[in-house]
Design an enzyme around this catalytic site. Sequence first.
Site, PDB file in Angstrom:
ATOM      1  N   GLU A   1      -7.207   4.487  -1.173  1.00 30.35           N
ATOM      2  CA  GLU A   1      -7.160   5.121   0.143  1.00 30.35           C
ATOM      3  C   GLU A   1      -6.899   6.612  -0.006  1.00 30.35           C
ATOM      4  OE1 GLU A   1      -5.402   1.520   2.948  1.00 30.35           O
ATOM      5  OE2 GLU A   1      -4.077   3.168   2.350  1.00 30.35           O
TER       6      GLU A   1
ATOM      7  N   SER B   1      -6.398   4.763   5.134  1.00 32.48           N
ATOM      8  CA  SER B   1      -5.381   3.890   5.697  1.00 32.48           C
ATOM      9  C   SER B   1      -5.640   3.734   7.188  1.00 32.48           C
ATOM     10  CB  SER B   1      -3.992   4.500   5.481  1.00 32.48           C
ATOM     11  OG  SER B   1      -3.033   3.859   6.294  1.00 32.48           O
TER      12      SER B   1
ATOM     13  N   LYS C   1      -4.080  -6.067   1.918  1.00 30.07           N
ATOM     14  CA  LYS C   1      -5.120  -6.800   1.192  1.00 30.07           C
ATOM     15  C   LYS C   1      -4.737  -8.247   0.952  1.00 30.07           C
ATOM     16  CE  LYS C   1      -6.857  -2.805   1.237  1.00 30.07           C
ATOM     17  NZ  LYS C   1      -5.752  -2.225   1.991  1.00 30.07           N
TER      18      LYS C   1
ATOM     19  N   ASP D   1       0.824  -1.215   0.000  1.00 31.01           N
ATOM     20  CA  ASP D   1       0.000   0.000   0.000  1.00 31.01           C
ATOM     21  C   ASP D   1       0.856   1.262   0.000  1.00 31.01           C
ATOM     22  OD1 ASP D   1      -1.918  -2.040   0.682  1.00 31.01           O
ATOM     23  OD2 ASP D   1      -3.212  -0.442   1.439  1.00 31.01           O
TER      24      ASP D   1
END
Length: 556
Positions: A446, A472, A125, A82
């Site tokens: 995000e 986040s 994820k 991320d």
Amino acid sequence: MAERIFYNDILKGDNGALKRALYKSMGFDDEGLKKPIIAVVNSYTNATPGHFNLKELAEYVKAGIVEAGGTPMEFGTIAPCDGIAEGHEGMRYILPARDLIASSIEVMMRAHKFDGMVLLGSCDKIVPGMLMAAARLDIPAIFLNGGPMYPACYKGKHYDGNIVTEAIGWKQRGEIDEEEFIKIENLAEPGPGSCTMLGTANTMCGLAEAIGLSLPGSSTIPAIAKERRIVATETGRKILELVREKITARQIINRESIENAIMVLLAMGGSTNGIMHLQAIHDEAGLGYLPLSVFDEYSKKIPHIASIYPASEYDMIDFHEAGGISGILYELRELLNTEVMTATGELLSKEFKNLKETTRKEIIKSIKEPFNKESGVAVLQGNIAKEGCVIKPAAVPTDLYSFKGKAVVFNSEQEAIDRILDNEIGKGSVLVLRYEGPKGGPGMPEMYKPMKCLEGMGLADSCALITDGRFSGSNRGLFVGHISPEAYEGGMIALVEDGDEIEIDIPSRRITLHVGEEILEKRKEGFKPLKKEVKNGYLNTYRKLSSSAARGAIVK
């Protein structure tokens, strides 16, 4: 010649001969192929710090499998980070990767008909994707994470890597120079592991333990600790017990164990992303739709008893030393469903004998004396979010629990970032970031960076940010995400205009757009959704198939 008896169904008899031959081409022999064949599903990559140590851990897992009488076979999955994906088109691929990972594991597992699997992952994820795959396949499975990273230390204070984003604002305001900025960049991530705050990665690793699919006490062991390798070997041994006892994933992942995970999520104020991931896991376990109303009901009953960065100064290493998930389970023991199976092959009620009260009450409190009587994650309802939206009270300053402000509207994350850093946002504003949902984004990225920019520009304690996108787990401040229906599907957020008054009231669980119905009806007449063009490929497929954020953004 002695009779050759194979445990794995597709390796038996003459019909299994070609399959055995193919495995033998890589050095496997009859002795190994007779045993249960265990998949080691490894999301190792040296491109993602939370997964960097999984290559080593896989070897310990495989040693445990061999020791317990199984034959390990390893295959990989993707594992995008991320942090590396944020701030550019890559973030649009992060949530869609979850469903892609689940399906890729399903494909390999069903193609090869392995007898069981150990899932190795750590980050945002990848973990829910693996848990979804376990629930979908319903075979013996255990999840093992790589462990959290140690914190950075700057001027005597601990930080996670998000100090870098905050430092951008410090530099913008002239509080630090370029040399100090580089120093911060170089110390921000001190070693491998999942980022040391209670973001989505560590939230989901903790929820895997709360559900029962990870060994007790394992989810918060630091990445570089020797105990991380010990638990990897034990995980390899345990999967053989589950295989032989025919204990499958859905005997562990069921309605009651997911309720336990919901309680733990709320009690520790975990990432808001945990809600949609639990919805997806619930669906994959054959339990159907898990409505936001269930989370709302529990949020009023479950107190906030664990406070971990970004809700407090205490990082994941502190949380582990305080007892981790086991410490929370101990405090919630009277509320939990205890007759549920865990990865040990025992009921949770039996595991309680190993639980004990924390000695660090500054991190984990009792349900009688919590940080807050209501939970650290909540669901809001209102005319702007008729299907609901989510907020993390644990990360919101209490003086912002009731907030009214004028809307400043953006149709993309980058527009908001530019305006914030150009010092064009006034105190008391409600930033409205829309067309960032599952279909509108597409990919539901995000809105991490705008919140961090607000912090860096000294606006986080005086502004709110609402979006049909996500946040986040590292974000803090007054933020509301997952607004559903999203703008792309004609949700009310699409009709907001600059200057509209928006009210957020956490105690009453309400979010309200203070614009008259007649005016909104007029705005609807000219409404046409903005469609963002994306490159050919998976995002177009995800846009077509993904469900609402209120239903877990699942690909169906």
